[in-house]
Write a protein that holds these residues in place. Sequence first.
Motif, PDB file in Angstrom:
ATOM      1  N   ILE A  39       6.633   1.743   5.279  1.00  0.00           N
ATOM      2  CA  ILE A  39       5.741   1.099   6.237  1.00  0.00           C
ATOM      3  C   ILE A  39       4.397   0.849   5.577  1.00  0.00           C
ATOM      4  N   LEU A  40       4.015  -0.406   5.520  1.00  0.00           N
ATOM      5  CA  LEU A  40       2.782  -0.793   4.875  1.00  0.00           C
ATOM      6  C   LEU A  40       1.878  -1.497   5.881  1.00  0.00           C
ATOM      7  N   THR A 198       3.245   4.183   3.033  1.00  0.00           N
ATOM      8  CA  THR A 198       2.823   4.220   1.638  1.00  0.00           C
ATOM      9  C   THR A 198       1.968   3.014   1.288  1.00  0.00           C
ATOM     10  N   GLN A 199       1.208   3.177   0.230  1.00  0.00           N
ATOM     11  CA  GLN A 199       0.495   2.031  -0.327  1.00  0.00           C
ATOM     12  C   GLN A 199       1.031   1.737  -1.719  1.00  0.00           C
ATOM     13  N   THR A 203       7.099   2.901  -4.330  1.00  0.00           N
ATOM     14  CA  THR A 203       7.794   3.494  -3.178  1.00  0.00           C
ATOM     15  C   THR A 203       8.413   2.402  -2.318  1.00  0.00           C
ATOM     16  N   ALA A 204       7.661   1.318  -2.113  1.00  0.00           N
ATOM     17  CA  ALA A 204       8.187   0.200  -1.327  1.00  0.00           C
ATOM     18  C   ALA A 204       9.445  -0.368  -1.975  1.00  0.00           C
ATOM     19  N   LYS A 209      14.308  -1.124   3.613  1.00  0.00           N
ATOM     20  CA  LYS A 209      13.575  -2.045   4.467  1.00  0.00           C
ATOM     21  C   LYS A 209      12.079  -1.753   4.353  1.00  0.00           C
ATOM     22  N   ILE A 210      11.311  -2.806   4.179  1.00  0.00           N
ATOM     23  CA  ILE A 210       9.857  -2.673   4.200  1.00  0.00           C
ATOM     24  C   ILE A 210       9.376  -3.338   5.484  1.00  0.00           C
ATOM     25  N   MET A 211       8.463  -2.656   6.181  1.00  0.00           N
ATOM     26  CA  MET A 211       7.851  -3.279   7.354  1.00  0.00           C
ATOM     27  C   MET A 211       6.362  -3.421   7.069  1.00  0.00           C
TER      28      MET A 211
END
Length: 240
Positions: A39-40, A198-199, A203-204, A209-211
């Motif tokens: 989650i970004l 995370t930033q 990790t992304a 899935k990235i949101m």
Amino acid sequence: EQLKGAVTFEHVSFRYPGMSTYVLKDISFHIRPGETVAILGSTGAGKSSILQLIPRLYDPTEGAVYVDGMNLKDVKMDDLRKRIGFTPQESILFSGTVEENLAWGKSDATLSEMKAAAQDAQIHETITDLKDGYETKLGQKGINLSGGQKQRLSVARALIRKPNILILDDSTSALDLQTESKVLDAIDKYKCTLFIVTQKLSTAKRADKIMLIDDGKIIEEGTHDQLMNTSTLYREIAYS
Ligand code: TTP
């Protein structure tokens, strides 16, 4: 059984009790058991607010949250706590021993379970280097742990309960890339669903899935490769 670790948000809108503005606006997603979700989003976007609804620290104002296929409204809090490991943004450590801090919320944890979790969270050696090892007191004015050490201790505490769902709300931000990667490799072996704020691009990249969250909404969703192709905003984050 195959729903263990599934998380679904169905048109979730949320405002904090007593507040008039919505911090989450019509959020819907479905996460399958065992998936990793990164989650970004910028400060105040709503990342923590989304995650707080999963262990039911709050209930949605509108819409519904499902865990393991069950509407959270129908799940007993005690059952829910057994399924979910949650490390909030600020590590909650108290002035007891390392052991007491690790076992908090799971008082029947054995020393060998604690050690295994601490090894996975890359904090075991730091603990054994302390004066009294696992019995060292983390007194308010006693041992000063660094930010990263506190985070790793919190992660270890969450892993002890072998959760179906693990929520790390910015709980690896103080770790260097190599340590974080070791922690995430170890977490992979738990086969749990992982939500990680995370930033870090590294990790992304690992996520199924990235949101991307902005102003209480999911504005982009996909894998790293997909978003690199489709999202100008994600590319900006990736190259920044
Ligand atoms: P957050 O959900 O905390 O946003 P975030 O997690 O994306 O931000 P950060 O990276 O800084 O952790 O906040 C969303 C909005 O909700 C923000 O306007 C602050 C508000 N809020 C409350 O009113 N009460 C709370 O307990 C929290 C956590 C947030």
